[in-house]
Every structure is written in C-alpha cells, then in structure tokens.
Design a protein around this motif. Structure first.
Motif, PDB file in Angstrom:
ATOM      1  N   GLU A  17      -1.438  -7.623  -4.696  1.00 14.16           N
ATOM      2  CA  GLU A  17      -1.935  -6.237  -4.897  1.00 14.16           C
ATOM      3  C   GLU A  17      -1.236  -5.061  -4.470  1.00 14.16           C
ATOM      4  OE1 GLU A  17      -6.338  -4.178  -4.465  1.00 14.16           O
ATOM      5  OE2 GLU A  17      -5.582  -5.170  -2.465  1.00 14.16           O
ATOM      6  N   VAL A  18      -1.058  -4.043  -5.553  1.00 13.46           N
ATOM      7  CA  VAL A  18      -0.514  -2.898  -5.329  1.00 13.46           C
ATOM      8  C   VAL A  18      -1.608  -1.882  -5.162  1.00 13.46           C
ATOM      9  CG1 VAL A  18       1.220  -1.282  -6.017  1.00 13.46           C
ATOM     10  CG2 VAL A  18       1.841  -3.622  -6.388  1.00 13.46           C
ATOM     11  N   LEU A  19      -1.753  -1.311  -4.070  1.00 11.34           N
ATOM     12  CA  LEU A  19      -2.918  -0.329  -3.812  1.00 11.34           C
ATOM     13  C   LEU A  19      -2.482   1.170  -3.501  1.00 11.34           C
ATOM     14  CD1 LEU A  19      -6.000   0.229  -3.157  1.00 11.34           C
ATOM     15  CD2 LEU A  19      -5.488  -0.428  -0.690  1.00 11.34           C
ATOM     16  N   LEU A  20      -2.779   1.951  -4.281  1.00 18.00           N
ATOM     17  CA  LEU A  20      -2.560   3.361  -4.158  1.00 18.00           C
ATOM     18  C   LEU A  20      -3.615   4.049  -3.625  1.00 18.00           C
ATOM     19  CD1 LEU A  20      -0.477   5.830  -4.330  1.00 18.00           C
ATOM     20  CD2 LEU A  20      -1.251   6.283  -6.764  1.00 18.00           C
ATOM     21  N   ILE A  21      -3.395   4.944  -2.387  1.00 21.46           N
ATOM     22  CA  ILE A  21      -4.644   5.614  -1.733  1.00 21.46           C
ATOM     23  C   ILE A  21      -4.035   6.958  -1.730  1.00 21.46           C
ATOM     24  CG2 ILE A  21      -5.858   5.775   0.453  1.00 21.46           C
ATOM     25  CD1 ILE A  21      -4.953   3.135   1.130  1.00 21.46           C
ATOM     26  N   GLY A  22      -5.245   7.962  -2.132  1.00 21.38           N
ATOM     27  CA  GLY A  22      -4.989   9.262  -2.161  1.00 21.38           C
ATOM     28  C   GLY A  22      -6.138  10.130  -1.332  1.00 21.38           C
ATOM     29  N   HIS A  23      -5.723  10.705  -0.190  1.00 19.69           N
ATOM     30  CA  HIS A  23      -6.781  11.346   0.782  1.00 19.69           C
ATOM     31  C   HIS A  23      -6.837  12.887   0.290  1.00 19.69           C
ATOM     32  CE1 HIS A  23      -7.843  13.044   4.616  1.00 19.69           C
ATOM     33  NE2 HIS A  23      -8.985  12.585   4.286  1.00 19.69           N
ATOM     34  N   SER A  24      -7.923  13.510   0.475  1.00 19.93           N
ATOM     35  CA  SER A  24      -8.036  14.842   0.103  1.00 19.93           C
ATOM     36  C   SER A  24      -7.179  15.404  -0.959  1.00 19.93           C
ATOM     37  CB  SER A  24      -7.569  15.478   1.552  1.00 19.93           C
ATOM     38  OG  SER A  24      -7.739  17.017   1.503  1.00 19.93           O
ATOM     39  N   SER A  25      -6.378  16.171  -0.869  1.00 13.12           N
ATOM     40  CA  SER A  25      -5.379  16.761  -2.031  1.00 13.12           C
ATOM     41  C   SER A  25      -4.674  15.704  -2.471  1.00 13.12           C
ATOM     42  CB  SER A  25      -4.427  17.966  -1.514  1.00 13.12           C
ATOM     43  OG  SER A  25      -5.327  18.971  -1.109  1.00 13.12           O
ATOM     44  N   VAL A  74       0.616  -1.218   0.068  1.00 12.15           N
ATOM     45  CA  VAL A  74      -0.053  -0.006  -0.034  1.00 12.15           C
ATOM     46  C   VAL A  74       0.874   1.208   0.114  1.00 12.15           C
ATOM     47  CG1 VAL A  74      -1.766   1.284   1.185  1.00 12.15           C
ATOM     48  CG2 VAL A  74      -2.076  -1.271   1.085  1.00 12.15           C
ATOM     49  N   PHE A  75       0.635   2.312  -0.999  1.00 11.74           N
ATOM     50  CA  PHE A  75       1.362   3.412  -0.916  1.00 11.74           C
ATOM     51  C   PHE A  75      -0.079   4.483  -0.603  1.00 11.74           C
ATOM     52  CE2 PHE A  75       3.821   0.919  -3.830  1.00 11.74           C
ATOM     53  CZ  PHE A  75       5.078   1.219  -3.457  1.00 11.74           C
ATOM     54  N   TYR A  76       0.323   5.408   0.404  1.00  9.79           N
ATOM     55  CA  TYR A  76      -0.474   6.510   0.790  1.00  9.79           C
ATOM     56  C   TYR A  76      -0.020   7.553   0.647  1.00  9.79           C
ATOM     57  CZ  TYR A  76      -3.214   9.212   4.049  1.00  9.79           C
ATOM     58  OH  TYR A  76      -4.098  10.334   4.449  1.00  9.79           O
ATOM     59  N   ILE A  77      -0.828   8.560  -0.038  1.00  8.85           N
ATOM     60  CA  ILE A  77      -0.437   9.932  -0.320  1.00  8.85           C
ATOM     61  C   ILE A  77      -1.323  10.789   0.398  1.00  8.85           C
ATOM     62  CG2 ILE A  77      -0.027  11.782  -2.249  1.00  8.85           C
ATOM     63  CD1 ILE A  77       0.289   9.939  -4.346  1.00  8.85           C
ATOM     64  N   PRO A  78      -0.820  11.521   1.331  1.00 10.67           N
ATOM     65  CA  PRO A  78      -1.559  12.254   2.248  1.00 10.67           C
ATOM     66  C   PRO A  78      -1.952  13.500   1.424  1.00 10.67           C
ATOM     67  CG  PRO A  78       0.500  12.629   2.961  1.00 10.67           C
ATOM     68  CD  PRO A  78       0.567  11.439   1.759  1.00 10.67           C
TER      69      PRO A  78
END
Length: 394
Positions: A220-228, A14-18
């Motif tokens: 699974e490679v999951l990219l998550i982007g929250h808000s901006s 999982v990659f998370y972009i705040p």
C-alpha cells in the motif's frame, strides 16, 4: 466467533503532507512516537518506531491482530515556504489582515462559507479580533504614557509604548496563535485561492516521490494530508492521474484529515484546486477517505469537499466519516480538550480513549489497506453536500 481478517499489508509506504506549519518533520515523528505508544497501550497491540532515512521520516513495526506490518513514513515538507510567508514586521501582519478580510468579504466567500459551517469561520475571524484587541491594548498603554508625559516627550512615549506592546504580543504568539493563524489565512487570500508558483513546483516534487513509490513493490502507498495539507494531497494525486503516472493496479490510497478546503475553493482563482477536486471526485481508482469531526472548529466538519465546492462527482469519492470526538474521547479528556481548539485540530493524529472506525495507528501501521478497512463503511448521516459556492469554474 468470526475469523480475523486476512492480512493484505506487510510493507506500507506512507507519505504525510502537513498543514501550514513551519516546523521540522521531527515534530511529527515525536508526536507519532508518543501517541502511537499510548494508542497501542489502550488497544492492546504492539507498535515501535525505528530511525528513518534522511531525517524526514521514520519506520514503524506493528503487530496487530497477530500479524506484523512494517511501515515507512516520509513527511513531504513545505515548511520552508511557510516560514518565508510568515516573515515581515508587525505592521506587515496588520496589512495582511486588512488584505485578507478584503478578499473574503468582497468576493462574498465569507458569507457563503458561513452557510456551510460557522465554526471554521469563527476560527478564521479569531486572529482578526485578537489582533484588533492587541492593537487597542497597545494604544491604551500608549495613551496612558502620553497622559503622564508632557508634549513631544509624551508623543514619543506613546509611539514607543505601542511598538513595545505589539512586539511583546508577537513574541508570545505561541499563547495566542493570532499571528500564526493570520499568516495562514493570508497565504491563501494573497493568491485568491490559486497555488503560488513555489508551492505549485513543490507539489510536482511530491508527485515525483509518490509516482516512484507506486512503481515499487509496496502493498500500500498511502498519502495523508492534514489541515491545509489535505487539499495539497488531493492536487498531487489528481495530477498524477491526469498525467497517467500511476501504473495500472497501483495500490494507492488517500486519507484527508481535518480539511478546510472550502476556505480555498470558495475564492475566485482556485480553479486548479477545483479541477483537481472534480477529477478526484469522478475517479474510482484511488480510495479516498475524508475524516473530520464536529468538535474540530478549524475544519469544515462532514462537508464533502467535492460537493460543497459546487462540483458534481460521478464516482464514490470521497467517503466522508466522522472521528466523533465526543464519542471516541473519554468525558474527562473531552472536557480537558474541548476549548483547546488548536490541539483538537491535531487530534486526528493522536490516541483515542475509545477508538471506533477511525484509528490513525491501525490505518497507518495495521495489516489491512485503507479501502479494505472501510469496505463496509457508509458516509456519515450528517454529511453536508449542499453548495453555496459562486465560483465553480475549473
């Protein structure tokens, strides 16, 4: 009794972009630790965190539906860019306020965005109103001092008092979020929707990390982007597709949470983001789930980010669903949170009393890939697809 669904994920990346956030990644690790434990208690499954590598991530081992899954998290940081954009004096922030208002008013974006959702526009106006109120309070305090002191001394006292009061408001901005939100909107308005060069370069670095993971043996490679971070995530994957850097059969998925993409795409220079949205809306290789909630005043709830930006998708992306805060939070929690707008904007990353289709911890740590978990899901009946955007060039 139907059989439990088959396990399709044993190892997940999982990659998370705040969003526009100046804080260290450990803030998100501790949020995941606390809220994940609470969700596991409510839902009756196992979830524990292990240390990650390099301080930017963590590992999760979860047992759900009798199946164990291990997930490696990494936060893709741009907090240094955020911190650099938040510098400057009180006067500089008020100058940002004037420039930002000028951009959104003169381009017509402010009025067109109100046709989609009034909530996020009212949220965008909040820092303007708050800063003006703070200026009036400071001026009133200064005039009170001026009335008590004679001549030049009174003028000096007026100026000093105004400066002290304004600086006091700024020091306590964690209570008001006026400066924080003003810097957020000003960051986008300064470039009239375009990506600044340093952020554009950072997106390329994010793409390198994801492309490398896609070449490895993850279920699974999951990219998550929250808000901006939502529109940054869209751009990262769209560019990888354009460059042909995702191998055939790569199991890459996209989850966007609490997005406010129209705040960017309705500006004239957002050509790159509009092109990326059009590409992601037309493709069918990457499953894209977009989750918002009408209770989140900071998001363009249930607005299809491709369609409302005036772009015509030809594929099935994104699948737009609601986190339905009023349904998935208990009445007591909803009453406690409903006026805490900033906290509600982070609810997507938190535990739900009555989790429904959307469960952050089943998605990120459970035994099924995102497209399989939502294979039978349908878009929200309240989904908004109409566009009021005058800037559609890519």
């Amino acid at each position: 009794m139907s059989a439990a669904p088959a396990q399709t994920v044993r190892r997940r990346r999982v990659f998370y972009i705040p969003g526009y956030d100046p804080f260290h990644p450990r803030r998100y690790r501790e949020l995941y630790r606390r809220e994940g434990a609470e969700q596991a208690r409510i839902s009756g499954y196992g979830l524990r965190l292990l240390p990650g590598q390099g301080g930017r991530g963590w590992s999760v081992v979860s047992e759900q539906d009798g199946m164990e899954t291990r997930t490696e998290f990494e936060v893709l940081t741009w907090s240094d860019i955020v911190r650099a954009s938040m510098g400057g004096s009180v006067a500089a922030t008020y100058a940002q306020m004037v420039r930002t208002a000028w951009v959104y008013v003169t381009t017509g974006a402010l009025f067109r965005l109100m046709r989609l959702r009034r909530g996020p526009i009212l949220a965008a106006l909040y820092p303007v109103v708050a800063l003006l109120v703070q200026a009036l309070v400071a001026l009133a305090a200064g005039l009170a001092v001026f009335a008590l002191l004679p001549g030049v001394v009174g003028l000096i006292g007026l100026a000093v008092t105004v400066i002290l009061v304004l600086n006091g408001f700024r020091r306590h901005d964690r209570r008001f979020f006026a400066y924080y939100l003003m810097h957020d909107y000003a960051f986008t308005a300064r470039w009239r929707g375009a990506y600044p060069p340093d952020l554009d370069a950072r997106l390329a670095e994010f793409g390198d990390r994801i492309a490398a993971a896609a070449e490895q043996d993850w279920d699974e490679v999951l990219l998550i982007g929250h808000s901006s971070g939502a529109h940054l995530a869209v751009s990262v994957l769209a560019r990888l597709l354009q460059q042909g850097r995702l191998p055939p059969g790569a199991k890459v998925s996209l989850l966007t949470l609490g997005q406010a993409m129209p705040m960017v795409t309705y500006l004239p220079e957002a050509r790159a983001l509009r092109a990326d949205l059009a590409r992601m809306g037309a493709q069918e290789r990457i499953f894209w789930l977009d989750v918002t909630a009408p209770g989140d005043a900071c998001a363009f709830a249930l607005c299809d980010p491709v369609a409302v930006s005036g772009l015509v998708p030809t594929g099935a992306a994104p699948l737009v669903i609601s986190a339905a805060f009023r349904k998935t939070l208990s009445p007591e929690r909803w009453r406690a949170l409903r006026r805490r707008f900033f906290r509600l904007h982070f609810q997507y990353l938190c535990a739900f009393d009555r989790p429904d289709a959307y469960d952050y911890f089943r998605i990120t740590a459970g035994p099924r890939r995102l497209p399989e978990r939502f294979a039978e899901a349908r878009p929200s009946r309240s989904r908004i697809t109409r566009s009021a955007n005058r800037f559609t060039a890519t």
